[in-house]
Design a protein around this motif. Structure first.
Motif, short mmCIF file in Angstrom:
data_model
loop_
_atom_site.label_atom_id
_atom_site.label_comp_id
_atom_site.label_asym_id
_atom_site.label_seq_id
_atom_site.Cartn_x
_atom_site.Cartn_y
_atom_site.Cartn_z
N LYS A 117 -10.52 -1.78 14.67
CA LYS A 117 -11.28 -1.49 16.05
C LYS A 117 -11.88 -2.52 17.41
N TRP A 118 -11.98 -3.56 16.38
CA TRP A 118 -12.29 -4.45 17.22
C TRP A 118 -11.37 -5.45 17.68
N GLY A 119 -10.06 -5.28 17.27
CA GLY A 119 -8.81 -5.74 17.83
C GLY A 119 -8.67 -6.83 16.91
N GLY A 120 -8.20 -6.55 15.52
CA GLY A 120 -7.41 -7.73 15.39
C GLY A 120 -6.42 -6.47 14.04
N ILE A 121 -5.33 -7.32 13.86
CA ILE A 121 -4.37 -6.94 13.11
C ILE A 121 -4.88 -7.10 11.77
N PRO A 122 -5.13 -6.43 10.57
CA PRO A 122 -6.04 -6.27 9.13
C PRO A 122 -4.63 -5.97 8.13
N ALA A 123 -4.85 -6.87 7.28
CA ALA A 123 -4.12 -6.98 5.88
C ALA A 123 -4.70 -6.09 4.51
N LYS A 124 -4.89 -4.83 4.20
CA LYS A 124 -5.93 -5.10 2.90
C LYS A 124 -5.23 -4.90 1.83
N ILE A 125 -5.17 -6.01 1.06
CA ILE A 125 -4.65 -6.10 -0.92
C ILE A 125 -5.94 -4.55 -2.13
N SER A 126 -5.20 -4.25 -2.20
CA SER A 126 -6.02 -3.69 -3.32
C SER A 126 -6.17 -4.48 -4.38
N SER A 127 -7.36 -3.66 -5.69
CA SER A 127 -7.31 -4.44 -7.14
C SER A 127 -5.66 -4.65 -7.86
N ASP A 128 -4.95 -3.95 -7.46
CA ASP A 128 -4.01 -2.98 -8.18
C ASP A 128 -2.59 -3.38 -7.51
N GLY A 129 -2.65 -4.34 -6.44
CA GLY A 129 -1.80 -4.68 -6.17
C GLY A 129 -1.32 -3.85 -3.87
N ASP A 130 -1.39 -2.86 -3.98
CA ASP A 130 -1.22 -2.71 -2.38
C ASP A 130 -1.69 -3.28 -1.87
N VAL A 131 -0.65 -3.15 -0.93
CA VAL A 131 -0.54 -3.33 0.41
C VAL A 131 -1.07 -2.41 1.67
N SER A 132 -1.36 -3.29 2.32
CA SER A 132 -1.57 -2.38 3.69
C SER A 132 -2.16 -2.58 4.53
N ILE A 133 -1.14 -2.68 6.03
CA ILE A 133 -1.15 -3.54 7.45
C ILE A 133 -1.47 -2.23 8.51
N TYR A 134 -2.68 -2.52 9.03
CA TYR A 134 -3.06 -1.80 10.20
C TYR A 134 -2.83 -2.20 11.43
N PHE A 135 -2.40 -0.87 12.61
CA PHE A 135 -2.04 -1.85 13.62
C PHE A 135 -2.22 -0.36 14.42
#
Length: 398
Positions: A364-382
């Motif tokens: 929302k602030w204007g970046g492109i984040p990638a979240k890595i969960s502790s069990d390895g799932d990756v989520s790229i928000y855009f």
């Protein structure tokens, strides 16, 4: 499970497919009175087009299975897609038997420890079936290191037990399409003309299947993903807005995913997220005259716009730094902050977990984040743009 949920699970098998009302490319199919859609950044390739045709043909059958309400139905549907995908890569390998072997082996234990295995499928004819119980009891402790493997023919018969030589392992400047612990096998597949595919079952019960390009299928926590790397990398590039940065981004995300330690990476090309970092001591510019100077000095000079591998020997250091609580924020020229706490955006509601809240706020602030969960799932928000509008979207893989 509803039919919509079942279709969503099918879409998630292909990481660069996602669901959004606004996107550059959208595909749909109809079953009865219901219409089901998914989105992509680019048109389907010939290989994914064949997979989509297969899905459309099988969708009524898949949906009829869903009505049985069996917890294993989702696994059956996923494995049907994976088998189709692998067969499209090679119809010489008995993939149905391979996947059955994966089921058998990934839940085996030896002295209460999960059994791991490295297999390399090669040209030739072997002797003795690898999936025989008696044979497996003998080999539970072999082919488990980063350099040893059992060579198999395409019908799951053992050819030899080998070790990858140091001379076969070479450094590469190519962007990784596999986690770094599989680098010796990537080198082997590209050095040995007889070797075609490799199968890896890890101590964490992860399953990875590679060819000469990298991972083509992987299973984590019972969820299969299939990878078509050219469109997958292009999708990440479109989501991020910079192809070279996306390739570097992707290499880090694969390593972090299999390291099984949560993290948050934020691409911030215009330094918009940086203005909303709460703890200013996380900014590299603030570290230079403090006891954290050693961190600032080791990550300075990393240019994310460089093609190939810009990290060099700093790759493992950056992976470790990603494990620090908070986010790593970077732009095209390098790291901006390590362990940054991102201010919550006023439009962000409640989410399960502080890391997800921080990731959505960074978007929302204007970046492109990638979240890595502790069990390895990756989520790229855009932001997905198309059809006369735009919407928040997520690309997920593991």
């Amino acid at each position: 499970m509803t039919l919509k949920q079942a279709f969503s699970n099918i879409v998630r098998v292909v990481p660069h497919w996602y669901e959004s009302d606004h996107a550059p490319c959208r595909y749909e199919t109809q079953v009865g009175d219901d219409v089901f859609r998914f989105s992509t950044h680019r048109p389907l390739t010939s290989r994914t087009e064949r997979l989509w045709e297969y899905i459309q043909d099988k969708l009524p059958e898949f949906f009829s299975l869903v009505s049985l309400h069996s917890a294993s139905i989702g696994d059956c549907i996923q494995e049907a897609l994976v088998e189709k995908w692998l067969t499209d890569h090679s119809d010489e390998v008995d993939w149905k038997r391979v996947l059955k072997y994966v089921h058998y082996l990934r839940y085996r234990t030896c002295e209460n420890a999960p059994v791991s295995m490295n297999l390399v499928f090669s040209e030739g004819t072997g002797v003795g079936d690898l999936d025989e119980d008696a044979f497996n009891k003998k080999i539970d402790r072999i082919a488990t290191s980063a350099y040893t493997f059992v060579r198999s023919d395409f019908q799951m018969r053992s050819i030899s037990y080998e070790e990858i030589s140091w001379s076969q392992i070479v450094n590469t400047n190519a962007d990784s399409t596999y986690p770094q612990f599989l680098h010796p096998f990537f080198c082997l597949l590209n050095d040995d003309p007889q070797a075609r595919f490799s199968l890896h079952i890890t101590e964490n019960r992860d399953v990875l299947i590679m060819d000469k390009t990298g991972v083509i299928a992987a299973s984590r926590k019972g969820m299969w993903r299939i990878y078509d790397y050219v469109p997958f990398q292009e999708a990440i590039g479109d989501a991020v807005g910079h192809e070279s940065v996306a390739c570097t981004f992707l290499s880090m995300l694969f390593d972090l995913s299999f390291r099984r330690h949560g993290g948050l990476l934020v691409y911030d090309p215009e330094s918009l997220v940086l203005d909303h970092v709460i703890n200013h001591e996380s900014l590299l510019s603030e570290m230079r005259n403090t006891k954290l100077q050693m961190i600032e000095s080791v990550v300075s000079g990393v240019n994310f716009r460089e093609t190939g591998n810009p990290f060099g020997r700093k790759r493992r250091i950056l992976i470790e730094l990603s494990s620090i609580d908070g986010a790593i924020i970077f732009n095209n020229d390098g790291i901006l902050a390590i362990g940054a706490l991102v201010e919550q955006h006023p439009e962000v509601g409640s989410h399960v977990g502080a890391r997800t809240t921080a990731a959505v706020s960074a978007l929302k602030w204007g970046g492109i984040p990638a979240k890595i969960s502790s069990d390895g799932d990756v989520s790229i928000y855009f932001r997905s743009i198309g059809n006369g509008g735009e919407a928040d979207a997520v690309i997920r893989f593991s």
